[in-house]
Write a protein that holds these residues in place. Structure first.
Motif, PDB file in Angstrom:
ATOM      1  N   PRO A 140      -6.214   2.803  -1.261  1.00 54.21           N
ATOM      2  CA  PRO A 140      -7.555   3.495  -0.881  1.00 54.21           C
ATOM      3  C   PRO A 140      -7.777   4.804  -1.315  1.00 54.21           C
ATOM      4  CG  PRO A 140      -6.778   3.045   1.078  1.00 54.21           C
ATOM      5  CD  PRO A 140      -6.028   2.545  -0.045  1.00 54.21           C
ATOM      6  N   LYS A 153      -8.433  -0.710  -5.328  1.00 52.85           N
ATOM      7  CA  LYS A 153      -8.830   0.076  -4.041  1.00 52.85           C
ATOM      8  C   LYS A 153      -8.416  -0.044  -2.935  1.00 52.85           C
ATOM      9  CE  LYS A 153     -11.077   3.876  -3.605  1.00 52.85           C
ATOM     10  NZ  LYS A 153     -10.760   5.241  -4.074  1.00 52.85           N
ATOM     11  N   SER A 154      -8.598  -1.447  -2.586  1.00 48.71           N
ATOM     12  CA  SER A 154      -8.123  -2.049  -1.273  1.00 48.71           C
ATOM     13  C   SER A 154      -6.500  -1.958  -1.039  1.00 48.71           C
ATOM     14  CB  SER A 154      -8.513  -3.361  -1.091  1.00 48.71           C
ATOM     15  OG  SER A 154      -7.940  -4.333  -1.917  1.00 48.71           O
ATOM     16  N   SER A 188       0.852  -1.223  -0.067  1.00 48.16           N
ATOM     17  CA  SER A 188       0.078   0.052   0.058  1.00 48.16           C
ATOM     18  C   SER A 188       0.996   1.372   0.154  1.00 48.16           C
ATOM     19  CB  SER A 188      -0.805   0.102   1.181  1.00 48.16           C
ATOM     20  OG  SER A 188      -1.608   1.154   1.409  1.00 48.16           O
ATOM     21  N   SER A 223     -11.327  -2.277  -9.016  1.00 46.74           N
ATOM     22  CA  SER A 223     -12.018  -2.659  -7.661  1.00 46.74           C
ATOM     23  C   SER A 223     -11.020  -3.435  -6.665  1.00 46.74           C
ATOM     24  CB  SER A 223     -12.993  -3.716  -8.130  1.00 46.74           C
ATOM     25  OG  SER A 223     -14.015  -3.967  -6.710  1.00 46.74           O
TER      26      SER A 223
END
Length: 365
Positions: free
Chosen positions: A78, A74-75, A46, A71
């Motif tokens: 974010p 996004k995790s 991340s 999709s």
């Protein structure tokens, strides 16, 4: 395997600073390594400090992949919002040249006729997916159709007009073929699928195919045209006797029958992620990471395989823009490749994926 129908995400309202792009190198080449499911060294960690929006448009071939990757991404990040609107490879390139989007999905390199619109600046090609172009058809009672490239060429040139024509019968001995009139379904928009389908015909049958290879073709007046791969699939599904070229994912989603196509080794091969991987394994890649997977060698190669890139400017308006693109495209080249098979695509060959990851460093702010 579950396939989702393609949705289009609106691209209207994008506000992106004017960008610059340039002619790409097209000469010397090197070969990629095996196309067995690749995994990249691109970071999946991340980047929680990153924040902003990326807008892309173009290739309908990429739509399902982009939607799934957006999709999942996004995790991971974010703070980054990614939007992708399909509309065809030509639209994506036009949007990028006009500064409407941050990246363009394109199934073919920028044509020479479009280069001037990018004002001579540098564009980077990031290959993201490979997959089959299906010869999908609607013919009651015929479930295992086989087609030779010369037969396909004459069908789409309007020279073969009924399903029981001698050329089709020769490809399908023992099969009861009806006298149904053939309706060819083609693309109405500027399309990389069209470009690669016609490249296959040009390479496979240069003395038979006379309509050239381009993102738009002057088809016979008897053809029916649809917008995007989904539009072509819909024509086929609702028209008895229809045949069209459409990406495998849309053909599967629409429940269409798909022909096996004779490859350069003389074998009839059905479209699938595995047969597309076999075709991609031996492609020759130019220094700018462009290549063509159509009419590839190999006994198990599907001959109507194509590829798609995300095109970005090497020089971005800000360091944050560059960081956002590196994060998202790095994800597509890394964990995103794991999504490919379940969506009807083939992952990039390992060597090609690694070259694309290495090229991320060329995106600067």
């Amino acid at each position: 395997m579950h396939f989702r129908r393609r949705q289009q995400v609106a691209t209207a309202g994008f506000a992106v600073a004017a960008l610059a792009l340039a002619a790409c190198s097209s000469s010397s080449s090197s070969s990629t390594s095996s196309a067995a499911g690749s995994t990249s060294s691109a970071s999946a960690s991340s980047n929680s400090s990153l924040s902003g929006t990326l807008n892309g448009s173009g290739s309908t071939f990429q739509t399902v992949f982009q939607e799934s990757a957006i999709s999942a991404f996004k995790s991971v990040d974010p703070g980054i919002t990614v939007n992708y609107g399909s509309g065809g490879s030509g639209k994506g390139r036009t949007d990028l040249a006009s500064g409407v989007v941050n990246y363009a999905g394109s199934d073919s390199p920028i044509p020479a006729s479009e280069l001037s619109t990018f004002n001579g600046k540098t564009v980077l090609y990031f290959p993201v997916i490979i997959g089959p172009i299906a010869l999908a058809y609607n013919l009651s009672g015929v479930s295992n159709l086989k087609l030779d490239p010369a037969t396909i060429a004459d069908i789409f040139q309007g020279k073969i007009t009924t399903w029981n024509a001698p050329q089709i019968a020769a490809d399908n001995p023992g099969v009861s073929l009806p006298s149904t009139t053939i309706t060819t379904a083609v693309r109405s928009d500027s399309s990389g699928t069209t470009q690669n389908f016609t490249l296959f015909l040009k390479d496979a049958e240069p003395s038979v195919w006379t309509l050239g290879s381009s993102s738009t073709i002057k088809w016979p007046t008897s053809s029916r045209a649809g917008s995007g791969n989904s539009g072509v699939a819909q024509i086929i599904k609702t028209t008895s006797g229809a045949i069209g070229y459409v990406d495998y994912a849309d053909a599967k989603a629409s429940g269409l029958s798909m022909a096996s196509v004779k490859n350069s080794s003389g074998a009839y091969v059905a479209p699938s992620p595995a047969s597309a991987s076999a075709a991609a394994a031996g492609v020759t890649v130019a220094p700018n990471l462009t290549f063509a997977a159509a009419w590839a060698s190999g006994a198990t190669s599907y001959p109507v395989t194509y590829q798609s890139w995300d095109l970005v400017y090497a020089k971005q308006p800000t360091a944050n823009d560059a960081a956002l693109l590196k994060a998202y495209i790095g994800y597509l080249l890394g964990p995103g490749q794991q999504l490919s098979g379940g969506l009807g695509y083939a992952p990039l060959p390992t060597g090609l994926d690694q070259k694309a990851v290495a090229q991320l460093s060329q995106i600067t702010g």
